[in-house]
Scaffold this motif. Structure first.
Motif, PDB file in Angstrom:
ATOM      1  N   SER A  63       0.826  -1.207   0.000  1.00 56.92           N
ATOM      2  CA  SER A  63       0.000   0.000   0.000  1.00 56.92           C
ATOM      3  C   SER A  63       0.863   1.261   0.000  1.00 56.92           C
ATOM      4  O   SER A  63       2.064   1.221   0.308  1.00 56.92           O
ATOM      5  N   ALA A  64       0.211   2.377  -0.283  1.00 58.43           N
ATOM      6  CA  ALA A  64       0.893   3.678  -0.232  1.00 58.43           C
ATOM      7  C   ALA A  64       1.407   3.950   1.181  1.00 58.43           C
ATOM      8  O   ALA A  64       2.490   4.531   1.348  1.00 58.43           O
ATOM      9  N   ASP A  65       0.653   3.522   2.194  1.00 59.50           N
ATOM     10  CA  ASP A  65       1.095   3.717   3.578  1.00 59.50           C
ATOM     11  C   ASP A  65       2.371   2.932   3.872  1.00 59.50           C
ATOM     12  O   ASP A  65       3.283   3.432   4.529  1.00 59.50           O
ATOM     13  N   ARG A  66       2.431   1.703   3.390  1.00 55.70           N
ATOM     14  CA  ARG A  66       3.646   0.893   3.594  1.00 55.70           C
ATOM     15  C   ARG A  66       4.829   1.487   2.827  1.00 55.70           C
ATOM     16  O   ARG A  66       5.955   1.489   3.330  1.00 55.70           O
ATOM     17  N   LEU A  67       4.559   1.950   1.626  1.00 57.22           N
ATOM     18  CA  LEU A  67       5.618   2.580   0.824  1.00 57.22           C
ATOM     19  C   LEU A  67       6.207   3.768   1.579  1.00 57.22           C
ATOM     20  O   LEU A  67       7.433   3.928   1.645  1.00 57.22           O
ATOM     21  N   MET A  68       5.361   4.559   2.178  1.00 55.17           N
ATOM     22  CA  MET A  68       5.830   5.707   2.959  1.00 55.17           C
ATOM     23  C   MET A  68       6.557   5.239   4.220  1.00 55.17           C
ATOM     24  O   MET A  68       7.618   5.757   4.562  1.00 55.17           O
ATOM     25  N   LYS A  69       6.007   4.250   4.906  1.00 58.02           N
ATOM     26  CA  LYS A  69       6.605   3.774   6.155  1.00 58.02           C
ATOM     27  C   LYS A  69       8.006   3.201   5.949  1.00 58.02           C
ATOM     28  O   LYS A  69       8.927   3.508   6.709  1.00 58.02           O
ATOM     29  N   TYR A  70       8.164   2.363   4.931  1.00 55.50           N
ATOM     30  CA  TYR A  70       9.441   1.654   4.759  1.00 55.50           C
ATOM     31  C   TYR A  70      10.456   2.386   3.891  1.00 55.50           C
ATOM     32  O   TYR A  70      11.661   2.280   4.128  1.00 55.50           O
ATOM     33  N   LEU A  71       9.988   3.114   2.880  1.00 54.54           N
ATOM     34  CA  LEU A  71      10.921   3.781   1.973  1.00 54.54           C
ATOM     35  C   LEU A  71      10.790   5.308   1.982  1.00 54.54           C
ATOM     36  O   LEU A  71      11.569   5.993   1.330  1.00 54.54           O
ATOM     37  N   GLY A  72       9.794   5.806   2.689  1.00 54.59           N
ATOM     38  CA  GLY A  72       9.619   7.253   2.755  1.00 54.59           C
ATOM     39  C   GLY A  72       9.229   7.873   1.432  1.00 54.59           C
ATOM     40  O   GLY A  72       9.494   9.049   1.201  1.00 54.59           O
ATOM     41  N   LEU A  73       8.598   7.087   0.557  1.00 55.05           N
ATOM     42  CA  LEU A  73       8.306   7.544  -0.807  1.00 55.05           C
ATOM     43  C   LEU A  73       6.820   7.494  -1.106  1.00 55.05           C
ATOM     44  O   LEU A  73       6.052   6.817  -0.432  1.00 55.05           O
TER      45      LEU A  73
END
Length: 164
Positions: A87-97
């Motif tokens: 998800s977009a939330d996971r993308l932000m959480k793990y890669l900050g993107l």
């Protein structure tokens, strides 16, 4: 220039990795990027961020842009099951993107080294690779050998995989 982008340049400078930078309008797909970057030397890539069903394993797949990933076959190759796009939330959480800015450089934001990077073996046959510096308004060209130095520095697990 934002912090996400600056962080990439700081690591490249620290490692003495030369690169060429090309600015362009924001792009969200490989097709859009090709409008501005098709003349650049090196392999053009796409980057996919995946997770397993339990959400305890995350993978950044860096592959030649003209390929399509068969997620089921990829799952078998890495011995993890039930992969899907994160998800977009996971993308932000793990890669900050955010979507559209995903690149191999995102691992500079993975301070806990939780994301495994999987590189298409065809990229390793090239001399140069193109990648966003964590923003979709620029493309960097650097040597594939320097990409490996960057990955070694990141301390994230990575592997080279046949994605045919």
């Amino acid at each position: 220039m934002g912090d996400l982008e600056n962080k990439v340049y700081e690591v490249l400078e620290k490692l003495c990795i030369p690169y060429e930078k090309y600015d362009h309008p924001a792009v969200y797909t490989c097709r859009e990027a090709d409008i501005y970057t098709s003349g650049l030397k090196g392999v053009h890539t796409k980057n996919l961020f995946l997770k397993n069903r339990r959400g305890d394993n995350h993978y950044l797949v860096v592959m030649c842009e003209d390929k399509t990933l068969d997620i089921k076959k990829f799952s078998e190759k890495i011995s993890d099951r039930n992969l899907s796009f994160a998800s977009a939330d996971r993308l932000m959480k793990y890669l900050g993107l955010t979507a559209g800015s995903v690149s191999l450089f995102g691992i500079v934001n993975d301070e806990d080294h939780e994301v495994e990077v999987c590189i298409d073996e065809d990229i390793m046959k090239e001399e140069f690779i193109n990648s966003h510096p964590n923003v979709n308004t620029s493309t960097l060209v650097l040597r594939v050998s320097d990409m490996i130095r960057f990955l070694d520095y990141s301390q994230n697990r990575y592997s080279v995989i046949n994605l045919k």
